[in-house]
Write a protein that holds these residues in place. Sequence first.
Motif, PDB file in Angstrom:
ATOM      1  N   UNK A  38     -15.112 -56.919  80.005  1.00 19.20           N
ATOM      2  CA  UNK A  38     -14.153 -55.812  80.064  1.00 19.20           C
ATOM      3  C   UNK A  38     -13.989 -55.328  81.507  1.00 19.20           C
ATOM      4  N   UNK A  39     -15.060 -55.282  82.254  1.00 17.59           N
ATOM      5  CA  UNK A  39     -14.980 -54.888  83.663  1.00 17.59           C
ATOM      6  C   UNK A  39     -14.150 -55.884  84.455  1.00 17.59           C
ATOM      7  N   UNK A  40     -14.378 -57.169  84.209  1.00 14.65           N
ATOM      8  CA  UNK A  40     -13.599 -58.200  84.911  1.00 14.65           C
ATOM      9  C   UNK A  40     -12.116 -58.081  84.575  1.00 14.65           C
ATOM     10  N   UNK A  41     -11.812 -57.824  83.310  1.00 18.29           N
ATOM     11  CA  UNK A  41     -10.413 -57.674  82.909  1.00 18.29           C
ATOM     12  C   UNK A  41      -9.773 -56.481  83.619  1.00 18.29           C
ATOM     13  N   UNK A  45      -6.268 -57.467  88.501  1.00 18.18           N
ATOM     14  CA  UNK A  45      -4.898 -57.036  88.207  1.00 18.18           C
ATOM     15  C   UNK A  45      -3.913 -58.196  88.035  1.00 18.18           C
ATOM     16  N   UNK A  46      -4.220 -59.380  88.535  1.00 21.17           N
ATOM     17  CA  UNK A  46      -3.303 -60.512  88.436  1.00 21.17           C
ATOM     18  C   UNK A  46      -3.242 -61.103  87.028  1.00 21.17           C
ATOM     19  N   UNK A  50      -3.760 -58.336  78.025  1.00 16.43           N
ATOM     20  CA  UNK A  50      -3.698 -58.990  76.713  1.00 16.43           C
ATOM     21  C   UNK A  50      -4.324 -60.379  76.737  1.00 16.43           C
ATOM     22  N   UNK A  51      -4.389 -60.981  77.899  1.00 14.38           N
ATOM     23  CA  UNK A  51      -4.902 -62.351  78.026  1.00 14.38           C
ATOM     24  C   UNK A  51      -6.354 -62.483  77.545  1.00 14.38           C
ATOM     25  N   UNK A  52      -7.187 -61.483  77.778  1.00 13.48           N
ATOM     26  CA  UNK A  52      -8.594 -61.562  77.384  1.00 13.48           C
ATOM     27  C   UNK A  52      -8.921 -60.914  76.064  1.00 13.48           C
ATOM     28  N   UNK A  53      -7.904 -60.406  75.377  1.00 15.77           N
ATOM     29  CA  UNK A  53      -8.153 -59.663  74.146  1.00 15.77           C
ATOM     30  C   UNK A  53      -8.814 -60.519  73.058  1.00 15.77           C
TER      31      UNK A  53
END
Length: 109
Positions: A38-41, A45-46, A50-53
């Motif tokens: 979650x921290x990495x997400x 910013x690039x 939604x990509x990691x959801x």
Amino acid sequence: MPVSVTDTAARLSRDVPLAELSIDDALIAVSVLMTSIVTARRETPDVPSARGQATIRRLAKAQTALIDASGEVLRVHGDLRTLAREVAGYDLHECPKAAGRITSLRAVA
């Protein structure tokens, strides 16, 4: 060669807390991983949020499975305490403390 009730009880008094501790260690590790993801997400910013959801949802399912496993092992612990009273006549008010006697699986391996 039959194993004595005392030997069996000694083995279980070692193995049950180790299983409980190992599940807790796994739950902590998965929780740390969740924090990292979650921290990495948030800090990348690039990449759209939604990509990691889907990954986060899968990891949340893994956490839930570990919590369920922990509950089941705690129930097994209670069952074994009841069985010890019924079969061996042990007067178990409290199980032995795990602290200080249990090492993580990493240390054993």
